[in-house]
Design a protein around this motif. Structure first.
Motif, mmCIF file in Angstrom:
data_model
loop_
_atom_site.group_PDB
_atom_site.id
_atom_site.type_symbol
_atom_site.label_atom_id
_atom_site.label_comp_id
_atom_site.label_asym_id
_atom_site.label_seq_id
_atom_site.Cartn_x
_atom_site.Cartn_y
_atom_site.Cartn_z
ATOM 1 N N GLU A 153 0.825 -1.262 -0.038
ATOM 2 C CA GLU A 153 -0.083 -0.014 -0.073
ATOM 3 C C GLU A 153 0.903 1.333 0.066
ATOM 4 O O GLU A 153 0.442 2.170 -0.234
ATOM 5 N N TYR A 154 2.059 0.935 0.219
ATOM 6 C CA TYR A 154 3.067 2.121 0.292
ATOM 7 C C TYR A 154 3.811 2.424 -0.980
ATOM 8 O O TYR A 154 4.783 2.849 -0.952
ATOM 9 N N ALA A 155 3.387 1.931 -2.184
ATOM 10 C CA ALA A 155 4.117 1.870 -3.248
ATOM 11 C C ALA A 155 4.510 3.506 -3.629
ATOM 12 O O ALA A 155 3.356 4.123 -3.607
ATOM 13 N N GLY A 156 5.713 3.547 -4.083
ATOM 14 C CA GLY A 156 6.012 5.199 -4.621
ATOM 15 C C GLY A 156 5.879 6.070 -3.364
ATOM 16 O O GLY A 156 5.635 7.309 -3.858
ATOM 17 N N GLN A 157 6.006 5.905 -2.257
ATOM 18 C CA GLN A 157 5.703 6.813 -1.218
ATOM 19 C C GLN A 157 6.599 7.129 0.029
ATOM 20 O O GLN A 157 6.527 8.126 0.506
ATOM 21 N N VAL A 158 7.663 6.173 -0.155
ATOM 22 C CA VAL A 158 8.596 6.456 1.010
ATOM 23 C C VAL A 158 10.123 6.812 0.483
ATOM 24 O O VAL A 158 10.628 6.593 -0.522
ATOM 25 N N ALA A 159 10.423 7.999 1.643
ATOM 26 C CA ALA A 159 11.830 8.677 1.040
ATOM 27 C C ALA A 159 12.508 8.835 2.394
ATOM 28 O O ALA A 159 12.145 8.660 3.432
ATOM 29 N N LEU A 160 13.764 9.322 2.068
ATOM 30 C CA LEU A 160 14.612 9.785 3.181
ATOM 31 C C LEU A 160 14.854 11.072 3.209
ATOM 32 O O LEU A 160 14.734 11.623 2.007
ATOM 33 N N ALA A 161 15.211 11.647 3.995
ATOM 34 C CA ALA A 161 15.554 13.266 4.008
ATOM 35 C C ALA A 161 16.963 13.556 3.897
ATOM 36 O O ALA A 161 17.350 14.687 4.248
ATOM 37 N N GLY A 162 17.575 12.819 2.948
ATOM 38 C CA GLY A 162 19.025 13.065 2.449
ATOM 39 C C GLY A 162 19.760 12.103 1.632
ATOM 40 O O GLY A 162 18.897 11.133 1.414
ATOM 41 N N ASP A 163 20.611 12.247 1.269
ATOM 42 C CA ASP A 163 21.257 11.271 0.162
ATOM 43 C C ASP A 163 21.897 10.258 1.320
ATOM 44 O O ASP A 163 23.277 10.979 2.042
ATOM 45 N N PRO A 164 21.881 8.902 1.162
ATOM 46 C CA PRO A 164 22.540 8.109 2.259
ATOM 47 C C PRO A 164 24.021 7.983 2.016
ATOM 48 O O PRO A 164 24.838 7.315 2.910
ATOM 49 N N ARG A 165 24.625 8.534 0.906
ATOM 50 C CA ARG A 165 26.075 8.602 0.602
ATOM 51 C C ARG A 165 26.656 9.670 1.465
ATOM 52 O O ARG A 165 27.982 10.013 1.395
#
Length: 352
Positions: A153-165
Motif C-alpha cells: 500500500e506504500y508503493a512510491g511513497q517512502v523517502a529519506l531526508a537526505g542522500d545516504p551517501r
C-alpha cells in the motif's frame, strides 16, 4: 565574586570585544526550520547586533560541511565557514583531518562526557530520534514501524531526508531500520538497513527524492523518515495543509546526536567562539528545545528547573524516547562506513 569567576567574566568581555571587531560569523548547513535554528540565529543577532551572520548553503549535508572547510582553507572570504554542525561520526573525522580547532565553552562540564571530544575539538549540541512524517491526505493507514514501510500500500511513497551517501540523517535512518530488524548496532545494523532499503526499492516503495516538507505536501514523498524535530517543525510549517502525523516507530528507535565544531581555518575565530558560548548557554539550549530538539545540556537544565513546562509539553510522548538507543561513536562510524560504501551496490537508488 571569586577570582576565577572574575577572570572568566573578564575573558568573556574580551571575547565579545574581539568578536565584535571581526564583525562577522559564517555558518553553513543551518536551515531555519531545523532544530529551531531560525530563532537561535535571531537570538544571537539580537544579543550581538554588531556581528553579521553570513549563512552558507542551508541544505548542505555533514560531508558537504567538511568539504567546504577543505575547499576554503586558504580563503578568508565569505565562502569559508567558521563553524559546523555535523553528525556525530563527522566530528572525529573532522578532527582527524585537522579541520577543527579546540575550544571549551564555559558550560563544558555539563556536556556529557560521551558526547564530546576530551580536548574540545568537537562537542554534542542536541539530539533527536528517527521518526516518520506522514501526509494523511495521501496515506490512509499510518505506518507504525519500519517493517510496515514494505507493505504494497506504500508503493512510491517512502523517502529519506537526505542522500545516504553524504547525509548524516539518511545514514542513520539506515541504522535505525537495521536495528528494527535485529541488527547489532554498527556494521551489522548498517548492512541490515541496506538490505531493508534494497527490498523497499525493489518493491517500488522507495522514492529516490530527498524528502522535506515541500515534497511531502506536493505528494512526491508522502512518507519521509527524518529526525523527530524536523518532522515536528514541518508539521508546524504545513499547519494542516496537508494534515500530517509524526510517528516514533515501535522498534528501531534511534537517537542521533549532532556536534558543533570550529573550523581550524575560521576567518572569524572569536565570533565562532562567541557563537559556541551562546549555543551552550541556557538561552541557546532552550532555543533548540523550542525547535523540538533535546539540547545536550537537557539533564543539567532539567535538574536546575530552568526548562519551561510549555516547551516540554510540545514534545511527543516520553515513552517513545524512553526506548531510544544511543549508539556509541564506534557504532556510528561503523554504520556510516557500511552505508556509504554499500548504498550504490546494495540499494542502487540515486537519491537526489
Amino acid at each position: 565574586m571569586n577570582f576565577a569567576g572574575a577572570a572568566d567574566s573578564q575573558s568573556m568581555d574580551e571575547l565579545v570585544a574581539a568578536a565584535k571587531a571581526e564583525g562577522m560569523l559564517t555558518t553553513i548547513a543551518l536551515p531555519h526550520d531545523w532544530c529551531g535554528y531560525g530563532g537561535v540565529i535571531a537570538g544571537f543577532k539580537a544579543k550581538y547586533p554588531e556581528i553579521t551572520v553570513n549563512e552558507l548553503n542551508p541544505d548542505a549535508g555533514s560531508a558537504d560541511e567538511l568539504e567546504a572547510i577543505k575547499a576554503n582553507k586558504d580563503n578568508t572570504g565569505p565562502q569559508a565557514p567558521d563553524v559546523i554542525d555535523v553528525g556525530l561520526a563527522f566530528g572525529p573525522a573532522a578532527k582527524a583531518e585537522g579541520l577543527t580547532q579546540a575550544y571549551k565553552v564555559s558550560t563544558w562540564d555539563s556536556i556529557p562526557d560521551g558526547a564530546k571530544d576530551a580536548d574540545g575539538f568537537w562537542y554534542g549540541d542536541y539530539y533527536g530520534v528517527m521518526a516518520f512524517l506522514v501526509n494523511k491526505d495521501l496515506v490512509t493507514n499510518t505506518p507504525m514501524d519500519w517493517a510496515d514501510l514494505l507493505k504494497p500500500e506504500y508503493a512510491g511513497q517512502v523517502a529519506l531526508a537526505g542522500d545516504p551517501r553524504a547525509s548524516n540523517q539518511a545514514i542513520l535512518a539506515a541504522l535505525a531500520a537495521g536495528l528494527s530488524r535485529g541488527g547489532a548496532s554498527g556494521t551489522d545494523a548498517g548492512e541490515k538497513g541496506l538490505e531493508f532499503f534494497a527490498e523497499m526499492n525493489k518493491a517500488g516503495n522507495f522514492v529516490p527524492v530527498i524528502g522535506k516538507a515541500g515534497t511531502l505536501a506536493q505528494g512526491a514523498t508522502p512518507i519521509v523518515a527524518m529526525w523527530d524535530y524536523n518532522a515536528l517543525a514541518a508539521k508546524d510549517t504545513l499547519a494542516g495543509n496537508p494534515p500530517v502525523e509524526v510517528i516514533v516507530p515501535a522498534t528501531g528507535v534511534l537517537a542521533g546526536v549532532y556536534v558543533q565544531a570550529i573550523s581550524a581555518y575560521a576567518p572569524h575565530p572569536n565570533a565562532a567562539k562567541l557563537w559556541m558560548e551562546y549555543l551552550y548557554s541556557d538561552e541557546g539550549q532552550l532555543g533548540w528545545l523550542a525547535g523540538y530538539c533535546h539540547p545536550i545540556r537537557f539533564n543539567d537544565m532539567a535538574a536546575r528547573g530552568v526548562i519551561p513546562q510549555d516547551l516540554l509539553d510540545k514534545l511527543p510522548p516520553a515513552e517513545g524516547y524512553a526506548k531510544a538507543y544511543f549508539p556509541t561513536l564506534d557504532e556510528v562510524n561503523a554504520n556510516k562506513e557500511a552505508v556509504v560504501a554499500g548504498w550504490d551496490a546494495v540499494v542502487g537508488a540515486n537519491v537526489q
